[in-house]
Enzyme design. Structure first.
Site, PDB file in Angstrom:
ATOM      1  N   GLU A  99       5.694  -6.940  -4.073  1.00 52.62           N
ATOM      2  CA  GLU A  99       4.322  -7.346  -4.377  1.00 52.62           C
ATOM      3  C   GLU A  99       4.345  -8.524  -5.347  1.00 52.62           C
ATOM      4  O   GLU A  99       5.166  -8.576  -6.260  1.00 52.62           O
ATOM      5  CB  GLU A  99       3.581  -6.166  -5.009  1.00 52.62           C
ATOM      6  CG  GLU A  99       2.145  -6.439  -5.381  1.00 52.62           C
ATOM      7  CD  GLU A  99       1.479  -5.237  -6.045  1.00 52.62           C
ATOM      8  OE1 GLU A  99       0.248  -5.138  -5.961  1.00 52.62           O
ATOM      9  OE2 GLU A  99       2.196  -4.407  -6.635  1.00 52.62           O
ATOM     10  N   LYS A 126      -4.387  -4.541   0.251  1.00 53.23           N
ATOM     11  CA  LYS A 126      -4.256  -3.322  -0.542  1.00 53.23           C
ATOM     12  C   LYS A 126      -5.591  -2.587  -0.652  1.00 53.23           C
ATOM     13  O   LYS A 126      -6.584  -3.144  -1.114  1.00 53.23           O
ATOM     14  CB  LYS A 126      -3.739  -3.706  -1.923  1.00 53.23           C
ATOM     15  CG  LYS A 126      -3.333  -2.552  -2.822  1.00 53.23           C
ATOM     16  CD  LYS A 126      -2.732  -3.130  -4.097  1.00 53.23           C
ATOM     17  CE  LYS A 126      -2.136  -2.071  -4.991  1.00 53.23           C
ATOM     18  NZ  LYS A 126      -1.547  -2.684  -6.207  1.00 53.23           N
ATOM     19  N   CYS A 186       2.346  -0.821  -3.201  1.00 54.32           N
ATOM     20  CA  CYS A 186       2.458  -0.272  -4.555  1.00 54.32           C
ATOM     21  C   CYS A 186       1.607   0.984  -4.799  1.00 54.32           C
ATOM     22  O   CYS A 186       1.986   2.076  -4.383  1.00 54.32           O
ATOM     23  CB  CYS A 186       2.139  -1.368  -5.569  1.00 54.32           C
ATOM     24  SG  CYS A 186       2.688  -1.010  -7.265  1.00 54.32           S
TER      25      CYS A 186
END
Length: 280
Positions: free
Chosen positions: A86, A114, A156
């Site tokens: 990321e 995301k 993430c």
């Protein structure tokens, strides 16, 4: 982000900058699999993937040079895919700097934005409020076909939401990827256990390229990029600092494991619903 490495590799890498020393390479051998899961495929025939670990800063030119060198090294070692973490292009000091540095990337095969934004305050780690500079994605992306298998895209903080990984697995994902910049406090406590949990519950490979070290005076990341197999074994792990780790993706092993342990057939949506709804 992941990159497709073609042959000859310079076709894919023509826009990347040369010039940095090759960072350290580390490979962690897998633990022996249970005897019932033994396979006959030669490991040399299996697709090789590379996981890149970097320390991005607000200096985009230097960041791209570092990433270019790692991807070139991955190609030299025979990898068919290179995974970048990321924010591999830059990690800014504040929202204003983020907006100033943002720009479109090159050719794109698939886009996932995301969906879960990290707005948290962890004592000792400093506040994180991604919604100050990021808009959450509106949808999931169907798994992407690659030379190593079908990849489900996540980022993430998404790894804390098993519904997402289950939806990707039900849509046909064989590999889940979590490019990340995990914090220095949550990392030691949660990073590996979350990645192994996502691999075990979905029976997918999990590839997690991570940021590491100090990006600037306000932020640092945990690192420990890794690959986890569908049994939950960490089969590759980066050492400290920028570098690469490599792993082979064995889809025959994945399919055999799913036959021996058919958890998706044993689910009871009549009791608790579908925790991860199949993608349309």
């Amino acid at each position: 982000m992941l990159g497709f490495i073609t042959r000859p590799p310079h076709r894919f890498l023509s826009l990347l900058c040369p010039g940095l020393r090759i960072p350290q390479l580390s490979v962690l051998c897998a633990q022996p699999r249970p005897r019932a899961m033994a396979i006959s495929s030669s490991s040399c025939e299996l697709p090789l993937v590379a996981v890149c670990q970097v320390t991005s800063t607000p200096d985009k030119q230097q960041n791209f040079k570092t990433c270019a060198e790692l991807v070139r090294e991955a190609a030299r070692l025979g990898a068919c895919l290179a995974f970048l973490p990321e924010a591999f292009d830059f990690i800014a000091r504040d929202p204003a700097e983020t907006l100033h540095l943002s720009e479109p990337l090159g050719a794109v095969v698939a886009t996932y934005r995301k969906t879960h934004l990290c707005d948290v305050e962890i004592p000792g780690q400093g506040p994180m409020c991604e919604s100050n500079s990021t808009m959450p994605g509106p949808s999931l992306e169907s798994p992407v076909s690659t030379p190593a298998g079908k990849i489900g895209l996540a980022v993430c903080y998404d790894m804390r939401f098993p519904e997402l990984s289950l939806a990707l697995a039900q849509a046909g994902a064989e590999i889940l990827t979590y490019p990340s910049a995990f914090g220095s406090i949550t990392g030691p406590a949660h990073w590996e256990v979350l990645l192994r949990a996502r691999a075990i519950e979905t029976q997918c490979y999990v590839v997690a390229a991570a940021q590491c070290g100090r990006h600037h005076e306000k932020r640092a990341s945990y690192g420990h990029s890794m690959v986890v197999d569908p049994w939950g074994t960490v089969v590759a792990r980066c050492s400290e600092g920028p570098g690469l780790c490599l792993a082979r993706i064995d889809l025959n092993y994945l399919r055999q494991l799913r036959r021996h342990l058919p958890v998706f057939q044993h689910r009871r949506p009549d009791l608790y619903g579908n925790l991860g709804h199949p993608l349309s």
